[in-house]
Design an enzyme around this catalytic site. Structure first.
Site, mmCIF file in Angstrom:
data_model
loop_
_atom_site.group_PDB
_atom_site.id
_atom_site.type_symbol
_atom_site.label_atom_id
_atom_site.label_comp_id
_atom_site.label_asym_id
_atom_site.label_seq_id
_atom_site.Cartn_x
_atom_site.Cartn_y
_atom_site.Cartn_z
ATOM 1 N N HIS A 299 20.782 49.361 40.311
ATOM 2 C CA HIS A 299 20.753 50.783 39.964
ATOM 3 C C HIS A 299 19.433 51.204 39.313
ATOM 4 C CE1 HIS A 299 25.079 50.567 40.715
ATOM 5 N NE2 HIS A 299 25.108 51.883 40.681
ATOM 6 N N SER A 321 25.483 56.068 43.008
ATOM 7 C CA SER A 321 25.741 54.879 42.189
ATOM 8 C C SER A 321 27.122 54.329 42.509
ATOM 9 C CB SER A 321 25.651 55.230 40.705
ATOM 10 O OG SER A 321 26.880 55.769 40.224
ATOM 11 N N ASP A 322 27.378 53.116 42.087
ATOM 12 C CA ASP A 322 28.748 52.622 42.122
ATOM 13 C C ASP A 322 29.442 53.064 40.839
ATOM 14 O OD1 ASP A 322 31.056 51.306 42.900
ATOM 15 O OD2 ASP A 322 30.022 49.476 43.493
ATOM 16 N N TRP A 323 30.725 52.818 40.758
ATOM 17 C CA TRP A 323 31.560 53.277 39.635
ATOM 18 C C TRP A 323 30.953 52.831 38.293
ATOM 19 C CZ3 TRP A 323 36.599 55.650 39.852
ATOM 20 C CH2 TRP A 323 37.255 55.732 38.628
ATOM 21 N N GLY A 325 28.080 52.579 37.388
ATOM 22 C CA GLY A 325 26.938 51.678 37.530
ATOM 23 C C GLY A 325 25.716 52.089 36.740
#
Length: 780
Positions: A299, A321-323, A325
């Protein structure tokens, strides 16, 4: 290598067909094969600093630039930051309920760009009306959902689909999933996952396509095209998301979210090729991964998110982004606080923040302090807005509630059943136990999954699992053999150690002509946050199999699993083993189709099955070492207490018939490297003959090995595959074309150095990665 750039997402929205595909897969209408990793990548400039704006050379003029520019000019800073925010919805509460009020208020104030985990035409429309009709600018929301292998119609898990060695399986899943999801208000899926991994302990191996970058690239491209079609604005299409960027499958120890330490050459030769295939196929979005990459979290990694993805590949879509992240850059140890995390992520190339709120919370102050730039903020917002325009949300923000699909159609179920049966792999079949005969007098069906509907696999939407569970093996066997006496006993629980039910299972087997033992993993033991240190059969299941073997009666084991398993001592005593994976909604019928021979098993392993967890990582595409295995020399690379190699290799899979593959022939045994660089190719052809008495499927596979290179090469690399159906006694010629991209490799140069070196290449053609059927090619 030359500078190939992907077509624009906006061109896709206007109807331009995807330009990428895999020529050596034999799939119909497959466009030209994408380059091996990023063969456009020469001379990229150095990355920006972590707090500086990330240039986006992939952004190009498009049909929505005028609208986007006009909208940006009207937006306040807070509204811009809001477009970069994605917040989660709660599955089980309607609008105004717990967990949704904050989302609704953000939408009302124009400070929200996207919502995830929301679906249902009515629910989505109620929230969308708040954004469109009550916010100052009326910008529609983008609704995302984890549609991984089905919406209402659950297909086999992606690892199983890869076992089909037929990318059309993945494309069909994506087409049906997109139609069902879009009708229910969903615009965007967080799929496909294309993390190549050598770690079967990692639970998320179930969500990907196994250990090979070429195979994964083929399935990634097919699934992107299936989700997105020709136009994102079409009522039956959704935006895809290539995840997780990048190298998440290299997590140390197979533990989710763990560190990845990877060289540049390994990154480019192993982990990046599927993502390049997705980008070349027009994927709309990319998701950053949880892991570090050689010490730098994904990230906050400008090398991967900007240098590679945008400068080298020309990707002009949105990065999400991921959860949580972005916030997790703080525990990663690279950001001091949330504000620092927002600066790093935006500067590296993240455009939208999922769940955590660092950009919305700290963005205004970061702008005032000059720690992020107004230009970079506008760039990220523009990407979000362009995706919304491409999806047609400004013109048609609401789902048609009257056309919402409420469940699987007969057509969708048939496709899921076909996909599941095509994905199954016959590991062994001694003494012809399989296929079963429908007129068999008596059949025992035993095991913890024999009468269980818990066969859908990981990443299934909870309402779908409740409303549309999988059909059971027991019911399907009874339907397939209506004149047989079918006896059932559970034997053991999926995970428990109680063996009290084994005697009943033994009694059923003893009283029957043949027994089907259905064992494996519950879906909860695979998927995200489901790493296992021991990947054998859980609980007392091995004892059940051993007890059935002790009866001396014919039997077959059906494995329902989300990963490769270590198969214990029971394997030697088991005449037939069928890997069914987690097959989805039509699990029972599909398993019965294969057990009774209605469908010939033609799947192949997309990942090696280790003999022991102590062998891991074990994979076919390893390097040779300076002391390769020699059973007669102690001082070579091996274990003292295990035979060399996996229990079952990548590409392995049997049939109910037999096949013979002829010697490979090349169109030329010598070619100049300069000719290959100009676009000339080498054809590799072989014949495959069905030497048995049944029609069956075989997967012809092409591997190569570069004998000597400036960087040690894998002992084999898959460079082509084709699944063919042959009646008994027939022969077909299968041909593949090798290009410069197939024969070259990436070095450790961070700017992207792709080399095609002179030398001798061994070309292997056969029906698994263990084939010794080969010829040679000399590149001069």
């Amino acid at each position: 290598m030359g500078g190939l750039r992907r077509r624009s997402l906006l061109a896709a929205a206007g109807g331009t067909a995807a330009a990428a595909g895999l020529a050596n897969t034999g799939t119909p209408q497959a466009p030209a094969r994408p380059r091996a990793a990023a063969s456009a990548a020469t001379g990229a400039s150095a990355s920006t600093g972590p707090g500086e704006p990330a240039p986006a050379p992939g952004d190009r003029p498009g049909p929505y630039d005028r609208q986007v520019a006009a909208l940006l000019a009207r937006m306040t800073t807070d509204e811009k930051l809001g477009q970069l925010q994605q917040l989660p919805w709660a599955y089980d509460t309607g609008p105004g309920g717990p967990g949704t009020r904050a989302v609704e208020e953000a939408a009302r104030r124009g400070k929200l760009g996207s919502v995830l985990s929301i679906f249902g035409a009515r629910t989505c429309n109620r929230l969308q009306r708040i954004a469109v009709e009550e916010s100052r600018l009326g910008i529609p929301l983008l609704f995302g959902l984890d549609v991984i292998h089905g919406f209402w119609t659950t297909f086999p898990i992606p690892l199983a689909q890869a076992a089909s060695f037929d990318p059309r399986v993945a494309a069909r899943d994506a087409e049906i999933s997109a139609r069902e999801a879009r009708s229910n208000g969903v615009h965007w899926t967080f799929a496909p996952m294309m993390d190549v991994t050598h770690e079967p302990r990692w639970g998320r191996i179930a969500e990907g396509n196994g250990e090979d970058p070429y195979l994964t690239a083929a399935f990634a491209a097919a699934k992107v095209r299936g989700y997105q079609g020709e136009r994102l604005a079409d009522a039956d299409r959704i935006a895809a998301c290539a995840k997780h960027f990048v190298a998440y499958g290299g997590a140390e120890g197979g533990r989710d979210y763990n560190t990845v330490d990877v060289s540049e050459s390994r990154l480019r030769n192993l982990h990046l090729p599927p993502f390049r295939a997705a980008v070349d196929s027009g994927v709309a979005t990319v998701m950053a991964s949880f892991n570090t990459i050689a010490g730098v979290p994904a990230h906050a990694n400008p090398h991967t998110l900007t240098d590679v993805l945008r400068r080298e590949w020309g990707f002009d879509g949105m990065v999400v982004s991921d959860w949580n992240g972005v916030q997790e850059l703080v525990p990663h140890g690279v950001a001091e606080d949330g504000a620092d995390a927002a600066r790093l992520a935006l500067g590296a190339g993240v455009d939208m923040e999922m769940t955590s709120t660092t950009l919305v919370t700290h963005g205004r102050r970061l702008l005032q302090e000059g720690r992020i730039s107004a230009r970079r903020l506008d760039e990220a917002v523009a990407r979000v807005l362009r995706l919304k325009y491409a999806l047609g949300l400004f013109a048609h923000p609401y789902a048609d509630e009257g056309k919402a699909i409420g469940g699987p159609s007969a057509e969708a179920r048939a496709a899921a059943r076909d996909a599941a049966s095509r994905s199954m792999v016959l590991l062994k079949n001694d003494r012809g136990v399989l296929p079963l005969h429908a007129k068999t007098g008596s059949i025992a069906v035993v095991g913890p999954f024999a009468d269980s509907p818990d066969l859908l696999g990981t990443w299934v939407m909870p309402p779908a699992a409740r409303k549309f569970p999988a059909g059971t093996v027991l019911d399907a066997v009874r339907q397939a053999a209506p004149r047989s006496t079918v006896r059932y006993a559970r034997g053991v629980d999926p995970q428990g150690n109680d063996t009290g039910g084994i005697p009943a299972a033994v009694a059923a087997a003893t009283a029957s002509e043949v027994t089907v033992v259905v064992v494996g993993e519950p879906p909860a033991l695979s998927g995200e946050a489901a790493a296992r240190s021991d990947i054998g059969l859980p609980g007392a299941q091995e004892r059940l199999v051993e007890a059935i073997a002790g009866t001396g009666r014919p039997f077959a084991v059906v494995l329902v699993n989300g990963r490769p398993l270590t198969l214990g001592d029971w394997l030697a005593r088991t005449p037939a083993v069928l890997v069914a994976w987690h097959p989805g909604i039509e699990a029972g019928h599909a398993i019965a189709d294969v057990l009774f021979g209605r469908t010939d098993p033609g799947g192949k392993l997309p990942v090696s099955f280790p003999r022991s967890v102590g062998q891991i990582p074990i994979h076919y595409n390893h390097e040779n070492t300076g002391r390769p295995y020699d059973p007669d020399d102690k001082y070579t690379s091996k274990y003292l207490d295990l035979p060399d190699g996996p229990q079952f290799p990548f590409g392995h899979g049997l049939s109910y018939t037999t096949f013979r593959t002829g010697a490979p022939e090349v169109s030329t045994d010598r070619i100049a490297a300069s000719a290959l660089r100009r676009g000339e190719t080498v054809e590799v052809a072989t014949t495959v003959t069905n030497t048995g008495s049944r029609t069956g499927d075989e997967v012809v596979q092409l591997y190569l090995h570069d004998r000597a290179a400036s960087i040690a090469q894998p002992v084999r690399r898959l460079r082509g595959f084709r699944r063919v159906t042959l009646p008994p006694g027939t022969t077909r010629t299968v041909a593949f074309r090798l290009t410069a991209d197939d024969l070259g490799f990436w070095t450790n140069a961070p700017h992207g150095d792709f080399r095609l070196e002179p030398g001798t290449f061994d070309l292997y053609v056969g029906t698994s990665s263990a084939t010794e059927n080969k010829t040679t090619l000399r590149v001069i």
